[in-house]
Design a protein around this motif. Structure first.
Motif, PDB file in Angstrom:
ATOM      1  N   UNK A 195       1.072  -1.134  -0.031  1.00 15.73           N
ATOM      2  CA  UNK A 195      -0.197  -0.028   0.478  1.00 15.73           C
ATOM      3  C   UNK A 195       1.095   1.478  -0.167  1.00 15.73           C
ATOM      4  N   UNK A 196       2.058   1.200   0.868  1.00 20.74           N
ATOM      5  CA  UNK A 196       2.796   2.438   0.645  1.00 20.74           C
ATOM      6  C   UNK A 196       3.757   2.816  -0.238  1.00 20.74           C
ATOM      7  N   UNK A 197       3.565   1.168  -1.188  1.00 20.13           N
ATOM      8  CA  UNK A 197       4.435   1.626  -2.405  1.00 20.13           C
ATOM      9  C   UNK A 197       3.723   1.962  -3.777  1.00 20.13           C
ATOM     10  N   UNK A 198       2.314   1.820  -3.370  1.00 24.09           N
ATOM     11  CA  UNK A 198       1.314   2.545  -4.555  1.00 24.09           C
ATOM     12  C   UNK A 198       1.094   3.570  -3.928  1.00 24.09           C
ATOM     13  N   UNK A 199       0.694   4.442  -2.470  1.00 21.59           N
ATOM     14  CA  UNK A 199       0.913   6.034  -1.919  1.00 21.59           C
ATOM     15  C   UNK A 199       2.746   6.746  -2.964  1.00 21.59           C
ATOM     16  N   UNK A 200       3.578   5.539  -2.784  1.00 19.86           N
ATOM     17  CA  UNK A 200       5.202   6.385  -3.711  1.00 19.86           C
ATOM     18  C   UNK A 200       4.768   6.609  -5.025  1.00 19.86           C
ATOM     19  N   UNK A 201       4.437   5.919  -5.271  1.00 16.25           N
ATOM     20  CA  UNK A 201       4.095   5.765  -6.995  1.00 16.25           C
ATOM     21  C   UNK A 201       3.108   6.298  -7.628  1.00 16.25           C
TER      22      UNK A 201
END
Length: 435
Positions: free
Chosen positions: A313-319
């Motif tokens: 989820x954090x990776x999608x937030x960053x991306x």
């Protein structure tokens, strides 16, 4: 024709042009969401679909991007790897999406890769993976092996004194390639081949009794033993349950998992698992204001006070935020312009630092080791002192150690061989060769 008529026609054409441009400016930015909402991977991927939808809502509340609202286009590839390719083609060719956020397993990503390269799409991939890939059309916001697997093994070896290793994974490309890297690395570090046990099981595997018994026997040779787990999806639930059934405590044989986070633990009794580990780049328990704000937003979005957050989820937030910043920087959603603009873009992460998009389309990340608590959360027991840049090509595989990726011109290559000074096959061609 009179001057008056010329002026009138000119004004009419200008008005028509302004009208068309206004309509074009108001067209939504279409965001494809390519995550399994059914099948064995739904346990992990459904929340990622929900995360992107939340981020779109938040961005629209800020006025969208370049004066345009964003619109989610959701499909369900249903944990069916060939269907991922069909759904990606549907998103790009029929729905005309500007960008795709999606995939979990590497086999699904490799299914999609030739499609996004053929149709010149953009894919943001949010999950840890085996590396050995860099595509001009993919942005890898999850961890490469040097941002998860290698640091986790070093922690077990140096901090816990592990000497025997069980490499247990689901039978597909991510676990097999990661374990090939880890086996080579361990042997380079002086571990004997007989002190490495490797086991693979199919997706959705449920009968773990014999395998866990084998692990227990392997760990009874008088050397400190650990399990490095690349087991994916809902097979984790019966695996951890069987560990508890056979009384394997973390103090005896610790398990460090690369695909088990807060979402997967929310479905099981974690009391027997206290002390087992996971290696990620984010945990829900991280103590900082940005993380607390994100958790509050997630709970409000889901309407569930017990909702958990996790690393992908954090990776999608960053991306997602990197995509938004790249579109602003480029002044357009044109794919080639965004690809150029995004290299070097830096946005906040949720662990108190920043993530930067590197020329190899991987990002900088901290590496954290978390210990399972009885409430299903992780207590961070170790982290890297600084950010780690994702390495697309492993230093521990003979065919990869001379390879680099750099998508800046004039190199513009994901498979540049520093030994020969030449650029090799595209990521899509290499993915097709792997199948």
């Amino acid at each position: 024709m009179s001057l008056k008529k010329h002026v009138k026609l000119g004004l009419s054409a200008l008005a028509l042009s302004i009208s068309f441009n206004s309509v074009a400016a108001e067209d939504p930015i279409k965001v494809g969401i390519l995550h399994s909402l059914s099948g064995t991977m739904a346990i992990s991927e459904t929340v990622l679909k929900d995360t992107v939808e939340m981020l779109i809502e938040q961005q629209n509340a800020k006025g969208g991007v370049l004066g345009r609202q964003m619109e989610a286009v959701v499909v369900d590839p249903a944990s069916n790897w060939p269907l991922f390719a069909e759904k990606a083609r549907e998103l790009l060719a029929q729905e005309k999406v500007d960008v795709i956020f999606g995939n979990w397993t590497s086999v699904s990503r490799k299914s999609v890769l030739p499609v996004v390269e053929e149709l010149n799409g953009l894919l943001f991939y949010p999950v840890q993976y085996e590396g050995e890939e860099s595509s001009e059309n993919v942005f890898y916001t999850g961890a490469a092996p040097n941002q998860q697997a290698i640091p986790a093994v070093n922690y077990l070896m140096n901090e816990i004194g592990v000497e025997r290793w069980v490499l247990a994974g689901t039978d597909y490309v991510y676990p097999r390639t990661t374990n090939k890297i880890l086996e080579t690395y361990l042997m380079d570090m002086g571990v004997a081949k007989e002190d490495i046990m490797i086991n693979y099981t199919p997706f959705g595997h449920s009968d773990w009794q014999n395998i866990v018994s084998d692990i227990k026997r392997f760990g009874s040779a008088g050397k400190k033993t650990a399990v490095v787990s690349t087991i994916n999806g809902d097979a984790n639930v019966p695996f951890y349950r069987e560990l508890g059934n056979q009384g394997i405590a973390a103090s005896d044989i610790p398990v460090v998992a690369f695909s088990v986070g807060e979402q997967e633990l929310s479905g099981i009794d974690t009391a027997p698992l206290v002390g087992h580990l996971a290696a990620w780049n984010y945990f829900m328990s991280v103590d900082n204001d940005a993380n607390y704000d994100f958790i509050d937003q997630w709970i409000e979005h889901t309407g569930n006070e017990q909702a958990v957050t996790n690393d992908p989820m954090e990776a999608h937030y960053i991306g997602f935020n990197m995509y938004v910043e790249a579109v602003k920087k480029a002044g357009t959603t044109d794919v080639d312009a965004v690809k150029d603009a995004i290299i070097g873009v830096t946005v906040p992460n949720l662990t108190g630092g920043y993530a930067a998009m590197m020329p190899n389309h991987h990002i900088t990340k901290p590496v954290l080791i978390g210990e399972i608590q009885d409430n299903g959360q992780f207590s961070v027991v170790w982290e890297t002192p600084s950010l780690v840049a994702g390495d697309a090509w492993s230093d521990y595989l003979p065919g990869s150690r001379d390879m680099i990726a750099d998508w800046r011109k004039p190199m513009f290559c994901g498979t540049f061989n520093t030994a020969t000074g030449t650029c090799g096959a595209s990521a899509g061609e290499m993915a097709a060769a792997d199948e």
